[in-house]
Motif scaffolding. Structure first.
Motif, PDB file in Angstrom:
ATOM      1  N   PRO A 137      32.184  69.303  40.467  1.00 24.19           N
ATOM      2  CA  PRO A 137      30.904  69.718  41.060  1.00 24.19           C
ATOM      3  C   PRO A 137      30.820  71.202  41.395  1.00 24.19           C
ATOM      4  CG  PRO A 137      31.687  67.710  42.090  1.00 24.19           C
ATOM      5  CD  PRO A 137      32.773  68.186  41.167  1.00 24.19           C
ATOM      6  N   ASP A 138      31.915  71.787  41.858  1.00 20.95           N
ATOM      7  CA  ASP A 138      31.876  73.197  42.230  1.00 20.95           C
ATOM      8  C   ASP A 138      31.997  74.122  41.021  1.00 20.95           C
ATOM      9  OD1 ASP A 138      34.504  72.541  41.702  1.00 20.95           O
ATOM     10  OD2 ASP A 138      35.334  73.653  43.385  1.00 20.95           O
ATOM     11  N   GLY A 139      32.261  73.581  39.850  1.00 20.44           N
ATOM     12  CA  GLY A 139      32.418  74.396  38.650  1.00 20.44           C
ATOM     13  C   GLY A 139      31.176  74.451  37.787  1.00 20.44           C
ATOM     14  N   ALA A 140      30.123  73.788  38.188  1.00 21.30           N
ATOM     15  CA  ALA A 140      28.912  73.724  37.365  1.00 21.30           C
ATOM     16  C   ALA A 140      28.040  74.952  37.577  1.00 21.30           C
ATOM     17  CB  ALA A 140      28.118  72.479  37.709  1.00 21.30           C
ATOM     18  N   VAL A 141      27.298  75.270  36.532  1.00 24.23           N
ATOM     19  CA  VAL A 141      26.325  76.354  36.656  1.00 24.23           C
ATOM     20  C   VAL A 141      25.234  75.911  37.620  1.00 24.23           C
ATOM     21  CG1 VAL A 141      26.738  77.406  34.413  1.00 24.23           C
ATOM     22  CG2 VAL A 141      25.193  75.474  34.581  1.00 24.23           C
ATOM     23  N   GLY A 142      24.353  76.801  37.982  1.00 28.14           N
ATOM     24  CA  GLY A 142      23.337  76.535  38.995  1.00 28.14           C
ATOM     25  C   GLY A 142      22.238  75.575  38.566  1.00 28.14           C
ATOM     26  N   ILE A 143      22.599  74.425  38.030  1.00 28.51           N
ATOM     27  CA  ILE A 143      21.633  73.412  37.629  1.00 28.51           C
ATOM     28  C   ILE A 143      21.968  72.140  38.385  1.00 28.51           C
ATOM     29  CG2 ILE A 143      20.765  72.012  35.713  1.00 28.51           C
ATOM     30  CD1 ILE A 143      21.493  74.307  33.841  1.00 28.51           C
ATOM     31  N   ASP A 144      20.964  71.470  38.893  1.00 29.92           N
ATOM     32  CA  ASP A 144      21.166  70.233  39.632  1.00 29.92           C
ATOM     33  C   ASP A 144      21.452  69.095  38.656  1.00 29.92           C
ATOM     34  OD1 ASP A 144      21.089  67.997  41.240  1.00 29.92           O
ATOM     35  OD2 ASP A 144      19.264  68.597  42.299  1.00 29.92           O
ATOM     36  N   ARG A 145      22.734  68.806  38.447  1.00 31.42           N
ATOM     37  CA  ARG A 145      23.128  67.768  37.484  1.00 31.42           C
ATOM     38  C   ARG A 145      22.602  66.403  37.885  1.00 31.42           C
ATOM     39  NH1 ARG A 145      29.472  68.554  36.599  1.00 31.42           N
ATOM     40  NH2 ARG A 145      29.376  68.428  38.840  1.00 31.42           N
ATOM     41  N   LEU A 146      22.614  66.119  39.171  1.00 29.55           N
ATOM     42  CA  LEU A 146      22.149  64.819  39.639  1.00 29.55           C
ATOM     43  C   LEU A 146      20.669  64.624  39.305  1.00 29.55           C
ATOM     44  CD1 LEU A 146      22.799  62.208  41.113  1.00 29.55           C
ATOM     45  CD2 LEU A 146      22.261  63.370  43.260  1.00 29.55           C
ATOM     46  N   ALA A 147      19.860  65.628  39.571  1.00 31.03           N
ATOM     47  CA  ALA A 147      18.430  65.526  39.270  1.00 31.03           C
ATOM     48  C   ALA A 147      18.188  65.403  37.765  1.00 31.03           C
ATOM     49  CB  ALA A 147      17.684  66.739  39.827  1.00 31.03           C
ATOM     50  N   LEU A 148      18.925  66.168  36.993  1.00 36.17           N
ATOM     51  CA  LEU A 148      18.781  66.117  35.537  1.00 36.17           C
ATOM     52  C   LEU A 148      19.168  64.733  35.001  1.00 36.17           C
ATOM     53  CD1 LEU A 148      18.038  67.900  33.102  1.00 36.17           C
ATOM     54  CD2 LEU A 148      20.449  68.510  32.940  1.00 36.17           C
ATOM     55  N   GLY A 149      20.283  64.204  35.469  1.00 35.24           N
ATOM     56  CA  GLY A 149      20.715  62.872  35.057  1.00 35.24           C
ATOM     57  C   GLY A 149      19.746  61.796  35.500  1.00 35.24           C
ATOM     58  N   ASN A 150      19.259  61.906  36.739  1.00 37.91           N
ATOM     59  CA  ASN A 150      18.305  60.922  37.250  1.00 37.91           C
ATOM     60  C   ASN A 150      17.009  60.919  36.445  1.00 37.91           C
ATOM     61  OD1 ASN A 150      19.992  59.976  39.241  1.00 37.91           O
ATOM     62  ND2 ASN A 150      19.088  61.224  40.858  1.00 37.91           N
ATOM     63  N   LYS A 151      16.549  62.096  36.052  1.00 28.26           N
ATOM     64  CA  LYS A 151      15.324  62.180  35.253  1.00 28.26           C
ATOM     65  C   LYS A 151      15.496  61.442  33.929  1.00 28.26           C
ATOM     66  CE  LYS A 151      12.172  65.619  33.307  1.00 28.26           C
ATOM     67  NZ  LYS A 151      11.915  67.045  33.129  1.00 28.26           N
ATOM     68  N   ARG A 152      16.623  61.646  33.296  1.00 32.64           N
ATOM     69  CA  ARG A 152      16.908  60.977  32.024  1.00 32.64           C
ATOM     70  C   ARG A 152      16.988  59.463  32.206  1.00 32.64           C
ATOM     71  NH1 ARG A 152      22.363  60.397  29.388  1.00 32.64           N
ATOM     72  NH2 ARG A 152      21.902  59.789  27.264  1.00 32.64           N
ATOM     73  N   ILE A 153      17.704  59.029  33.236  1.00 28.51           N
ATOM     74  CA  ILE A 153      17.854  57.602  33.510  1.00 28.51           C
ATOM     75  C   ILE A 153      16.500  56.973  33.822  1.00 28.51           C
ATOM     76  CG2 ILE A 153      18.784  55.963  35.204  1.00 28.51           C
ATOM     77  CD1 ILE A 153      21.303  57.809  35.278  1.00 28.51           C
ATOM     78  N   GLN A 154      15.686  57.658  34.603  1.00 31.65           N
ATOM     79  CA  GLN A 154      14.381  57.108  34.974  1.00 31.65           C
ATOM     80  C   GLN A 154      13.471  56.927  33.767  1.00 31.65           C
ATOM     81  OE1 GLN A 154      13.135  59.806  38.044  1.00 31.65           O
ATOM     82  NE2 GLN A 154      14.478  58.881  39.573  1.00 31.65           N
ATOM     83  N   LYS A 155      13.531  57.832  32.801  1.00 29.79           N
ATOM     84  CA  LYS A 155      12.723  57.684  31.585  1.00 29.79           C
ATOM     85  C   LYS A 155      13.080  56.397  30.847  1.00 29.79           C
ATOM     86  CE  LYS A 155      11.715  62.447  30.242  1.00 29.79           C
ATOM     87  NZ  LYS A 155      11.944  63.457  29.198  1.00 29.79           N
ATOM     88  N   VAL A 156      14.373  56.179  30.671  1.00 30.38           N
ATOM     89  CA  VAL A 156      14.831  54.985  29.956  1.00 30.38           C
ATOM     90  C   VAL A 156      14.520  53.739  30.785  1.00 30.38           C
ATOM     91  CG1 VAL A 156      16.838  53.786  28.986  1.00 30.38           C
ATOM     92  CG2 VAL A 156      16.613  56.268  28.712  1.00 30.38           C
TER      93      VAL A 156
END
Length: 128
Positions: free
Chosen positions: A24-43
């Motif tokens: 988690p501390d090595g990721a660029v400044g993008i909210d991975r949780l929000a991005l993943g949730n958006k993808r999951i919610q579409k499906v």
């Protein structure tokens, strides 16, 4: 489609995997949780519509979304390790058909799954 993007840019697949599986501390400044949730919610919305219409059964929308995602994502991850394998539209159709129809004997799938990823050969090569 996800397969077309992965097929045209294996480097993108490797970057995505590094992004989602990095600490988690090595990721660029993008909210991975929000991005993943958006993808999951579409499906999940598409699967819920299938559940509501009586076209899909076997679980709740979230659980079925995880199963569907696993089927598709494993092939994308395989592409990152086995660039010679192909993520074709026919493979994508076969995987969707497998998800919807199941792998039980007697189910006549419209698009039988035919993967070009040969893990058996890779295992033999690794052993010697």
């Amino acid at each position: 489609s996800q397969f077309e993007r992965a097929e045209s840019s294996p480097e993108l697949v490797q970057m995505m995997l590094q992004f989602f599986f990095s600490p988690p501390d090595g990721a660029v400044g993008i909210d991975r949780l929000a991005l993943g949730n958006k993808r999951i919610q579409k499906v999940a919305r598409a699967i819920q519509a299938g559940l509501d219409a009586g076209e899909i059964a076997g679980g709740d929308a979230f659980s079925l979304t995880m199963v569907f995602g696993g089927i598709m994502d494993m092939h994308v991850m395989a592409k990152s390790n086995r660039p010679e394998g192909r993520l074709t539209p026919e493979l994508a159709e076969g995987l969707v058909d497998l998800f919807l129809g199941g792998a039980r004997a007697g189910n006549a799938l419209q698009s039988p799954v035919q993967s070009s990823f040969n893990f058996e050969k890779a295992s033999r090569d690794a052993v010697g």
